[in-house]
Scaffold this motif. Sequence first.
Motif, PDB file in Angstrom:
ATOM      1  N   GLY A   1      29.870  40.895  60.902  1.00 36.30           N
ATOM      2  CA  GLY A   1      29.027  39.698  60.609  1.00 36.30           C
ATOM      3  C   GLY A   1      29.821  38.804  59.709  1.00 36.30           C
ATOM      4  O   GLY A   1      30.892  38.714  59.928  1.00 36.30           O
ATOM      5  N   VAL A   2      28.821  38.016  58.916  1.00 37.77           N
ATOM      6  CA  VAL A   2      29.261  37.142  58.014  1.00 37.77           C
ATOM      7  C   VAL A   2      29.297  37.620  56.590  1.00 37.77           C
ATOM      8  O   VAL A   2      28.209  38.313  56.213  1.00 37.77           O
ATOM      9  CB  VAL A   2      28.974  35.712  57.879  1.00 37.77           C
ATOM     10  N   LEU A   3      30.680  37.691  55.736  1.00 38.03           N
ATOM     11  CA  LEU A   3      30.558  38.520  54.457  1.00 38.03           C
ATOM     12  C   LEU A   3      30.991  37.480  53.494  1.00 38.03           C
ATOM     13  O   LEU A   3      32.056  36.781  53.828  1.00 38.03           O
ATOM     14  CB  LEU A   3      31.644  39.576  54.548  1.00 38.03           C
ATOM     15  N   VAL A   4      30.248  37.273  52.214  1.00 40.61           N
ATOM     16  CA  VAL A   4      30.643  36.329  51.181  1.00 40.61           C
ATOM     17  C   VAL A   4      31.003  37.093  50.104  1.00 40.61           C
ATOM     18  O   VAL A   4      30.295  37.950  49.750  1.00 40.61           O
ATOM     19  CB  VAL A   4      29.642  35.516  51.192  1.00 40.61           C
ATOM     20  N   VAL A   5      32.189  36.793  49.409  1.00 41.44           N
ATOM     21  CA  VAL A   5      32.639  37.497  48.527  1.00 41.44           C
ATOM     22  C   VAL A   5      32.933  36.749  47.183  1.00 41.44           C
ATOM     23  O   VAL A   5      33.952  35.920  47.425  1.00 41.44           O
ATOM     24  CB  VAL A   5      33.814  38.589  48.619  1.00 41.44           C
ATOM     25  N   THR A   6      32.209  36.835  46.032  1.00 47.20           N
ATOM     26  CA  THR A   6      32.763  36.033  44.958  1.00 47.20           C
ATOM     27  C   THR A   6      33.567  36.745  44.151  1.00 47.20           C
ATOM     28  O   THR A   6      33.462  38.040  44.043  1.00 47.20           O
ATOM     29  CB  THR A   6      31.511  35.734  44.107  1.00 47.20           C
ATOM     30  N   GLY A   7      34.584  36.250  43.833  1.00 48.43           N
ATOM     31  CA  GLY A   7      35.696  36.981  43.016  1.00 48.43           C
ATOM     32  C   GLY A   7      36.643  37.543  44.431  1.00 48.43           C
ATOM     33  O   GLY A   7      37.181  38.638  44.076  1.00 48.43           O
ATOM     34  N   GLY A   8      36.627  37.075  45.438  1.00 41.56           N
ATOM     35  CA  GLY A   8      37.200  37.645  46.516  1.00 41.56           C
ATOM     36  C   GLY A   8      38.770  37.227  46.682  1.00 41.56           C
ATOM     37  O   GLY A   8      39.263  37.553  47.750  1.00 41.56           O
ATOM     38  N   THR A   9      39.277  36.865  45.647  1.00 37.68           N
ATOM     39  CA  THR A   9      40.550  36.463  45.784  1.00 37.68           C
ATOM     40  C   THR A   9      41.706  37.118  45.130  1.00 37.68           C
ATOM     41  O   THR A   9      42.935  37.180  44.818  1.00 37.68           O
ATOM     42  CB  THR A   9      40.911  34.950  45.384  1.00 37.68           C
ATOM     43  N   ASP A  10      40.970  38.118  44.323  1.00 36.57           N
ATOM     44  CA  ASP A  10      41.992  39.145  43.399  1.00 36.57           C
ATOM     45  C   ASP A  10      41.134  40.564  43.212  1.00 36.57           C
ATOM     46  O   ASP A  10      39.858  40.616  43.644  1.00 36.57           O
ATOM     47  CB  ASP A  10      41.875  38.580  42.139  1.00 36.57           C
ATOM     48  N   GLY A  11      42.029  41.521  43.166  1.00 33.25           N
ATOM     49  CA  GLY A  11      41.450  42.849  42.799  1.00 33.25           C
ATOM     50  C   GLY A  11      40.700  43.463  43.976  1.00 33.25           C
ATOM     51  O   GLY A  11      40.730  43.444  45.189  1.00 33.25           O
ATOM     52  N   ILE A  12      39.317  44.084  43.451  1.00 31.05           N
ATOM     53  CA  ILE A  12      38.514  44.831  44.380  1.00 31.05           C
ATOM     54  C   ILE A  12      38.072  43.792  45.375  1.00 31.05           C
ATOM     55  O   ILE A  12      38.031  44.130  46.725  1.00 31.05           O
ATOM     56  CB  ILE A  12      37.347  45.610  43.735  1.00 31.05           C
ATOM     57  N   GLY A  13      37.714  42.815  44.918  1.00 26.30           N
ATOM     58  CA  GLY A  13      37.117  41.759  45.995  1.00 26.30           C
ATOM     59  C   GLY A  13      38.090  41.374  47.116  1.00 26.30           C
ATOM     60  O   GLY A  13      37.787  41.192  48.146  1.00 26.30           O
ATOM     61  N   ARG A  14      39.205  41.048  46.643  1.00 24.03           N
ATOM     62  CA  ARG A  14      40.318  40.691  47.595  1.00 24.03           C
ATOM     63  C   ARG A  14      40.622  41.856  48.648  1.00 24.03           C
ATOM     64  O   ARG A  14      40.603  41.771  49.870  1.00 24.03           O
ATOM     65  CB  ARG A  14      41.546  40.409  46.613  1.00 24.03           C
ATOM     66  N   ALA A  15      40.671  42.949  48.228  1.00 24.20           N
ATOM     67  CA  ALA A  15      40.873  44.225  49.104  1.00 24.20           C
ATOM     68  C   ALA A  15      39.647  44.418  50.045  1.00 24.20           C
ATOM     69  O   ALA A  15      39.954  44.679  51.158  1.00 24.20           O
ATOM     70  CB  ALA A  15      41.117  45.503  48.032  1.00 24.20           C
ATOM     71  N   LEU A  16      38.446  44.207  49.434  1.00 25.80           N
ATOM     72  CA  LEU A  16      37.317  44.257  50.494  1.00 25.80           C
ATOM     73  C   LEU A  16      37.248  43.178  51.281  1.00 25.80           C
ATOM     74  O   LEU A  16      37.374  43.237  52.537  1.00 25.80           O
ATOM     75  CB  LEU A  16      35.854  44.133  49.486  1.00 25.80           C
ATOM     76  N   ALA A  17      37.954  41.985  50.936  1.00 30.17           N
ATOM     77  CA  ALA A  17      37.802  40.885  52.074  1.00 30.17           C
ATOM     78  C   ALA A  17      38.830  41.082  52.985  1.00 30.17           C
ATOM     79  O   ALA A  17      38.484  40.737  54.154  1.00 30.17           O
ATOM     80  CB  ALA A  17      38.144  39.620  51.165  1.00 30.17           C
ATOM     81  N   GLU A  18      39.966  41.492  52.654  1.00 30.17           N
ATOM     82  CA  GLU A  18      41.033  41.915  53.613  1.00 30.17           C
ATOM     83  C   GLU A  18      40.433  43.048  54.491  1.00 30.17           C
ATOM     84  O   GLU A  18      40.760  42.791  55.778  1.00 30.17           O
ATOM     85  CB  GLU A  18      42.117  42.193  53.183  1.00 30.17           C
ATOM     86  N   ARG A  19      39.881  43.886  54.122  1.00 30.58           N
ATOM     87  CA  ARG A  19      39.405  45.092  55.036  1.00 30.58           C
ATOM     88  C   ARG A  19      38.620  44.736  55.859  1.00 30.58           C
ATOM     89  O   ARG A  19      38.765  44.829  57.170  1.00 30.58           O
ATOM     90  CB  ARG A  19      39.146  46.029  54.109  1.00 30.58           C
ATOM     91  N   ARG A  20      37.563  43.948  55.414  1.00 23.51           N
ATOM     92  CA  ARG A  20      36.475  43.482  56.463  1.00 23.51           C
ATOM     93  C   ARG A  20      36.874  42.499  57.523  1.00 23.51           C
ATOM     94  O   ARG A  20      36.529  42.089  58.448  1.00 23.51           O
ATOM     95  CB  ARG A  20      35.357  42.681  55.545  1.00 23.51           C
ATOM     96  N   LEU A  21      38.044  41.737  57.075  1.00 19.17           N
ATOM     97  CA  LEU A  21      38.600  40.624  58.008  1.00 19.17           C
ATOM     98  C   LEU A  21      39.109  41.538  59.113  1.00 19.17           C
ATOM     99  O   LEU A  21      39.105  41.278  60.419  1.00 19.17           O
ATOM    100  CB  LEU A  21      39.541  39.955  57.330  1.00 19.17           C
ATOM    101  N   GLY A  22      39.959  42.543  58.677  1.00 14.24           N
ATOM    102  CA  GLY A  22      40.611  43.295  59.741  1.00 14.24           C
ATOM    103  C   GLY A  22      39.697  44.070  60.559  1.00 14.24           C
ATOM    104  O   GLY A  22      39.967  44.558  61.716  1.00 14.24           O
ATOM    105  N   GLU A  23      38.360  44.181  60.185  1.00 14.84           N
ATOM    106  CA  GLU A  23      37.320  44.829  60.984  1.00 14.84           C
ATOM    107  C   GLU A  23      36.448  44.074  61.600  1.00 14.84           C
ATOM    108  O   GLU A  23      35.358  44.442  62.342  1.00 14.84           O
ATOM    109  CB  GLU A  23      36.657  45.922  60.034  1.00 14.84           C
ATOM    110  N   GLY A  24      36.850  42.773  61.852  1.00 16.93           N
ATOM    111  CA  GLY A  24      35.900  41.962  62.573  1.00 16.93           C
ATOM    112  C   GLY A  24      35.044  40.979  61.927  1.00 16.93           C
ATOM    113  O   GLY A  24      34.498  40.116  62.532  1.00 16.93           O
ATOM    114  N   ASP A  25      34.966  41.080  60.512  1.00 14.42           N
ATOM    115  CA  ASP A  25      34.133  40.077  60.314  1.00 14.42           C
ATOM    116  C   ASP A  25      34.382  38.758  59.858  1.00 14.42           C
ATOM    117  O   ASP A  25      35.750  38.541  59.878  1.00 14.42           O
ATOM    118  CB  ASP A  25      33.615  40.501  58.544  1.00 14.42           C
ATOM    119  N   THR A  26      33.782  37.642  59.637  1.00 15.76           N
ATOM    120  CA  THR A  26      34.016  36.603  59.214  1.00 15.76           C
ATOM    121  C   THR A  26      33.755  36.425  57.870  1.00 15.76           C
ATOM    122  O   THR A  26      32.595  37.045  57.196  1.00 15.76           O
ATOM    123  CB  THR A  26      33.034  35.377  59.694  1.00 15.76           C
TER     124      THR A  26
END
Length: 292
Positions: free
Chosen positions: A17-42
């Motif tokens: 679905g749609v995932l919004v991550v504050t602090g998503g450009t670094d650290g855990i937030g970035r890793a989560l964003a990239e993982r979810r992107l690879g799994e099909g999320d927007t």
Amino acid sequence: MSQPTYASQQTALRRPGVLVVTGGTDGIGRALAERRLGEGDTVVVIGRAREKGEAFLAHARGLGAAGRAHFIRADLGLLADNRRVIDELRGAFPVIDTLVFCARYYRSDRAETAEGIEETFAHFYLSRYLFGHGLAGSLGRSAHPVVVNVAGPGAGLDVIRWDDLEFRDGYHGGAALGQAGKLNDLLGMTSAGRYADAGLRYVLVHPGATVTSIAGQYDEATLRHIEDMQRTAKPIAQALEPIAAVIDRPPRQPLSAFVEGLELDVHTGDFDPAAAQRLDALTEAFLKDASA
């Protein structure tokens, strides 16, 4: 603490679905964003550094997922920037499935934002308050909405300076950060209660000491302490697992809290409904005065 599993308390497996991550450009937030992107999320990441946001978008292009990756530049310590981003998100994404708060910034020295608010209080608490309530409508349209607040749950209520939330007297960076973490516990309580009927699941998470970029402004002694801790800290990939787990299968209960995968009891005195209501009223009054 209970057993390190909540399998019997899970909802159905969440779909992309749609995932919004504050602090998503670094650290855990970035890793989560990239993982979810690879799994099909927007995935929408929000951060201050343009170059880090562009790096995330470049990663998305490499995955062939450019159309599902978005970066919004913002200073989350500023109320005006928070409100601008919330309006932008509501316009672009009528349905948001997951909201994750990862942004944090340590300050050894007290500082105020351009709006005159103590930085940690603004960045680590008020931003999450505004986002959680401001995006409640979009989250409420999801089949399984979940908010994950990475803040370090479980501290005692005595860390809160009710008469000095901005640490105008006797500032200490660790105390300010610890207080903000507890404020997020209480925020989770009021949010879960207010939006439970819409199906929202609010999850407080502390992944434990993690090897990250150590973003912050540190005095020499604090920096040495952080560097010592990082020698034995877990890698980001390991810290990410308990966060990914509650996104994949949100708990059934409206509010839950986990420290390194172990579930906390959110019905103790440290999760006091009266304190949560008190904080909510104080925050509303504070924001009203700040906007006057």
